[in-house]
Design a protein around this motif. Structure first.
Motif, short mmCIF file in Angstrom:
data_model
loop_
_atom_site.label_atom_id
_atom_site.label_comp_id
_atom_site.label_asym_id
_atom_site.label_seq_id
_atom_site.Cartn_x
_atom_site.Cartn_y
_atom_site.Cartn_z
N UNK A 1 0.85 -1.24 0.05
CA UNK A 1 -0.06 -0.09 0.05
C UNK A 1 0.88 1.16 0.08
N UNK A 2 0.80 2.09 -1.07
CA UNK A 2 1.75 3.16 -1.20
C UNK A 2 1.07 4.34 -0.13
N UNK A 3 -0.07 4.51 0.40
CA UNK A 3 -0.22 5.62 1.23
C UNK A 3 0.17 5.07 2.49
N UNK B 1 2.73 12.72 -3.69
CA UNK B 1 4.00 12.02 -4.07
C UNK B 1 5.27 11.88 -3.39
N UNK B 2 5.21 13.26 -2.78
CA UNK B 2 6.38 13.34 -1.79
C UNK B 2 6.38 12.15 -0.75
N UNK B 3 4.95 12.13 0.00
CA UNK B 3 4.82 11.25 1.09
C UNK B 3 4.98 9.88 0.54
N UNK B 4 4.42 9.42 -0.42
CA UNK B 4 4.53 8.11 -0.91
C UNK B 4 5.71 7.82 -1.41
N UNK B 5 6.63 8.68 -1.83
CA UNK B 5 8.34 8.35 -2.08
C UNK B 5 9.10 8.12 -0.88
N UNK B 6 8.61 9.02 0.14
CA UNK B 6 9.65 8.82 1.40
C UNK B 6 9.29 7.44 2.06
N UNK C 1 8.25 4.74 0.40
CA UNK C 1 9.15 3.65 -0.10
C UNK C 1 10.53 3.67 -0.14
N UNK C 2 11.31 4.84 -0.11
CA UNK C 2 12.78 5.00 0.24
C UNK C 2 13.00 4.36 1.57
N UNK C 3 12.25 4.61 2.61
CA UNK C 3 12.52 3.95 3.94
C UNK C 3 12.22 2.42 3.93
N UNK C 4 10.86 2.14 3.58
CA UNK C 4 10.86 0.69 3.55
C UNK C 4 11.71 -0.13 2.53
N UNK C 5 11.92 0.44 1.29
CA UNK C 5 12.69 -0.42 0.32
C UNK C 5 13.90 -0.20 0.72
N UNK C 6 14.53 1.01 1.28
CA UNK C 6 15.83 1.13 1.52
C UNK C 6 16.45 0.56 2.57
N UNK C 7 15.65 -0.02 3.50
CA UNK C 7 16.20 -0.84 4.83
C UNK C 7 16.73 -2.02 4.30
N UNK D 1 21.10 4.75 -1.15
CA UNK D 1 21.09 5.87 -1.69
C UNK D 1 20.88 6.05 -3.24
N UNK D 2 20.99 5.13 -4.02
CA UNK D 2 20.53 5.12 -5.46
C UNK D 2 19.03 5.25 -5.57
N UNK D 3 18.66 4.44 -4.66
CA UNK D 3 17.10 4.29 -4.52
C UNK D 3 16.39 5.71 -4.39
N UNK D 4 17.07 6.23 -3.30
CA UNK D 4 16.52 7.53 -2.85
C UNK D 4 16.82 8.63 -4.07
N UNK D 5 18.01 8.39 -4.88
CA UNK D 5 18.16 9.61 -5.85
C UNK D 5 17.20 9.31 -6.93
N UNK D 6 16.76 7.96 -7.19
CA UNK D 6 15.70 7.65 -8.01
C UNK D 6 14.41 8.23 -7.92
N UNK D 7 14.11 8.04 -6.79
CA UNK D 7 12.80 8.74 -6.27
C UNK D 7 12.73 10.23 -6.15
N UNK D 8 13.95 10.71 -5.96
CA UNK D 8 14.08 12.48 -5.77
C UNK D 8 13.86 12.64 -7.21
N UNK D 9 14.42 12.20 -8.01
CA UNK D 9 14.33 12.45 -9.37
C UNK D 9 13.00 12.52 -10.12
#
Ligand code: COA
Length: 240
Positions: free
Chosen positions: A97-99, A206-211, A213-219, A227-235
């Motif tokens: 769930x992205x929300x 979009x920023x809330x959903x991206x953050x 993803x960044x935290x859950x997937x990044x861990x 960091x690559x994932x974060x950069x992609x999401x930021x882009x």
């Protein structure tokens, strides 16, 4: 959407409320609940009107007293159980769930109750909440992700102690262990979840959903990959 038997689904001003609704059985998690949660989470995922989800439970005594022991005792052979789990991977669905999902927990929070909340992004609890993972005492291990999500949330040592000993903890200790983000008097629990939901809803989604993803997937990644994932999401956010 179909009408549900063991959960209640409501949607109000961008907030989806999912209420576990078997209060007489302390909201024990049964097959019907699994199927209904699977269905409702699938619908929520696809619903852009839903900005934040609040998971809560009906009745005075419990958020969820774990797996339904009456079904557990009459469980089908493991091969069928495994297939059923695959076909209805409700925990995977929670995580997909992205929300943002906020759990608002009161009373007994046991077994799958804790595990469900560990698939949520933010956990609030009333000061009367009691947490336990009774699985080892029943000769089993948590099978709803708890052996993975608990150590990722409270650290390996604390998770192992709780998982191995089956020791229950109260709300204060849950807060200290960072199992929950905040504890509140019972009457303030839902209002606090709603206030938090409103706050989150003010921000660009979009920023809330991206953050999230960044935290859950990044861990689950190395720091470099994270960091690559974060950069992609930021882009992706900048391109919108
Ligand atoms: N599965 C199915 N039914 C459950 C249940 C569960 N996990 N937990 C509670 N219930 C039912 C009880 O059977 C009882 O039903 P009844 O009124 O028809 O007899 C009702 O919920 C109320 O529970 P009760 O045991 O009377 O409440 P209590 O306040 O005395 O005790 C608990 C609360 C949570 C300590 C106790 O119910 C308990 O230990 N439950 C099992 C917890 C567990 O092992 N979960 C499995 C984790 S894998």
């Amino acid at each position: 959407m179909s009408s549900f038997e063991v959960i209640i689904y409501e949607k109000q001003n961008g907030v989806a409320y999912v209420t576990l609704n078997r209060p007489k059985a302390l909201n024990a998690y049964n097959i019907k609940m699994r199927d209904e949660l699977y269905e409702v989470l699938g619908a929520i995922k696809e619903d852009d009107d839903v900005k934040v989800v609040i998971l809560k439970a009906a009745g005075d005594k419990a958020f969820c007293a774990g797996a339904d022991l009456t079904e557990f005792l009459t469980a089908p052979p493991p091969v069928f159980a495994r297939r059923a789990r695959f076909e209805r991977d409700v925990w995977g669905r929670f995580l997909s769930v992205e929300q943002p999902v906020i759990a608002a927990m009161h009373g007994y929070v046991l077994g799958s109750g804790i595990e469900m909340s560990l698939c949520c992004d933010i956990r609030l609890a009333s000061d009367d909440a009691r947490f336990g993972l009774p699985e080892p005492g029943l000769g089993i291990i948590p099978a709803a992700g708890g052996s993975q999500t608990l150590p990722r949330t409270i650290g390996r040592a604390a998770a192992l102690e709780i998982l191995m000993s089956g020791r229950w903890i109260d709300a204060k200790e849950a807060l200290k262990l960072k199992l929950v983000n905040k504890i509140l008097p019972r009457p303030e629990l839902l209002p606090a979840a709603e206030k938090l939901a409103q706050k989150i809803m003010c921000y660009p989604q979009p920023a809330v959903r991206a953050v999230k993803q960044a935290v859950w997937r990044g861990l689950d990644l190395s720091l470099t990959e994270g960091l690559e994932l974060e950069a992609r999401l930021a882009q992706q956010i900048l391109k919108r």
